[in-house]
Design a protein around this motif. Sequence first.
Motif, PDB file in Angstrom:
ATOM      1  N   ASN A  23       1.068  -1.641  -0.155  1.00 45.62           N
ATOM      2  CA  ASN A  23       0.168   0.152   0.291  1.00 45.62           C
ATOM      3  C   ASN A  23       0.892   1.574   0.081  1.00 45.62           C
ATOM      4  O   ASN A  23       0.382   2.014  -0.453  1.00 45.62           O
ATOM      5  CB  ASN A  23      -1.263  -0.122   1.070  1.00 45.62           C
ATOM      6  CG  ASN A  23      -2.217  -1.042   1.228  1.00 45.62           C
ATOM      7  OD1 ASN A  23      -2.372  -1.216  -0.575  1.00 45.62           O
ATOM      8  ND2 ASN A  23      -2.480  -1.538   2.150  1.00 45.62           N
ATOM      9  N   SER A  24       1.649   1.129   0.376  1.00 43.88           N
ATOM     10  CA  SER A  24       2.845   2.692   0.701  1.00 43.88           C
ATOM     11  C   SER A  24       4.576   2.291   0.998  1.00 43.88           C
ATOM     12  O   SER A  24       4.485   0.601   1.683  1.00 43.88           O
ATOM     13  CB  SER A  24       2.623   3.225   1.839  1.00 43.88           C
ATOM     14  OG  SER A  24       2.524   2.153   3.284  1.00 43.88           O
ATOM     15  N   HIS A  40      12.831   4.050   0.881  1.00 37.94           N
ATOM     16  CA  HIS A  40      12.753   4.702  -1.274  1.00 37.94           C
ATOM     17  C   HIS A  40      13.578   4.735  -1.865  1.00 37.94           C
ATOM     18  O   HIS A  40      13.419   5.146  -3.032  1.00 37.94           O
ATOM     19  CB  HIS A  40      11.955   5.885  -0.662  1.00 37.94           C
ATOM     20  CG  HIS A  40      11.698   7.287  -1.659  1.00 37.94           C
ATOM     21  ND1 HIS A  40      13.231   7.765  -2.474  1.00 37.94           N
ATOM     22  CD2 HIS A  40      10.817   7.183  -2.422  1.00 37.94           C
ATOM     23  CE1 HIS A  40      11.511   8.486  -3.534  1.00 37.94           C
ATOM     24  NE2 HIS A  40      10.630   8.104  -3.440  1.00 37.94           N
ATOM     25  N   ARG A  58      -0.344   5.305  -5.119  1.00 39.39           N
ATOM     26  CA  ARG A  58       0.827   5.898  -4.280  1.00 39.39           C
ATOM     27  C   ARG A  58       1.338   3.930  -3.580  1.00 39.39           C
ATOM     28  O   ARG A  58       2.334   4.659  -2.779  1.00 39.39           O
ATOM     29  CB  ARG A  58       0.810   6.484  -3.347  1.00 39.39           C
ATOM     30  CG  ARG A  58       0.367   8.147  -3.383  1.00 39.39           C
ATOM     31  CD  ARG A  58      -0.213   8.764  -2.397  1.00 39.39           C
ATOM     32  NE  ARG A  58       1.575   9.374  -1.361  1.00 39.39           N
ATOM     33  CZ  ARG A  58       1.071   9.793  -0.311  1.00 39.39           C
ATOM     34  NH1 ARG A  58      -0.233  10.024   0.164  1.00 39.39           N
ATOM     35  NH2 ARG A  58       2.702   9.531   0.269  1.00 39.39           N
ATOM     36  N   GLY A  59       0.954   3.188  -3.591  1.00 44.69           N
ATOM     37  CA  GLY A  59       1.655   1.831  -3.612  1.00 44.69           C
ATOM     38  C   GLY A  59       2.074   1.022  -4.306  1.00 44.69           C
ATOM     39  O   GLY A  59       2.837   1.817  -5.613  1.00 44.69           O
TER      40      GLY A  59
END
Length: 203
Positions: A23-24, A40, A58-59
Motif C-alpha cells: 500500500n505504501s 524509498h 501511491r502503492g
Amino acid sequence: MKNVEIVWRTLADAALDGKREWNSIGDIADASSVAPSTTHQSLGRLLDIGAVRANARRGYAVVSPEKLLEALAAQRNLRVDTMVSTTLPAAQALLDDPEVDYAVSGSSAAVHYLGGRNTVADLGRRIVYTTRALTQADFPEGGDVILLTGDPVAARSWRSGYASLAQTYADLWASPGWQSAEFLRALKARLFADADWEQRASA
C-alpha cells in the motif's frame, strides 16, 4: 547485510509467498525494519529495471519476482558478513549449544525448500547465520562452513531454522563451487518453471 538488501529480500520473500502488492513506502519500511527514506532509495533500482512498479494510488507492486530475486542475488557479498570460516565439527559444536540461535542457508536450506530430500549434489560449503558475535580466533580455520552475522529482521522471522527462500537463493548465487551452482539451478527451475504471466493468469 546492507539495508537495501534487507528491503529487496523482504519484497522478494513476500512475492515468492504470493504477496506482490504494497500500500505504501511505510508498509515496506515497517516490514523491513528500515527507515522510510532508505526504503524509498532502495526501490529506485528495482523501479528502473521493471522488477517493481509504482501504482497510481501511491502503492507499489512487484511485477517480476525473478528480476527482483536476481537483483538481490547480484548484490550479495558473503565475504562482508562472514565472521568465521571453520570446520564442520567446530561449527556443529556451536550449533549444539541450546543458547545459540541460528539459521542455515545455502545448499542445506535449498534441500529444505526442494522438499527435504537431497537429489541434487553434495552439499559443499555450508552457510550458517547467527546473531551471536563470533571471532575467527575462537575457531579452527577451515573451508567447510562459514558463519555469518544475522540481521535483526532475519533473527525475528527465520523461526524454522532455515534462512528465507530469497536469502537462500542469493547466498547460493554468491557462493563459489559447482555444488552451489547445481542447487541454484534446481531452485530456479522450481521457482520459475513457468513464465510469470502464466502464473498471474492461473492465480
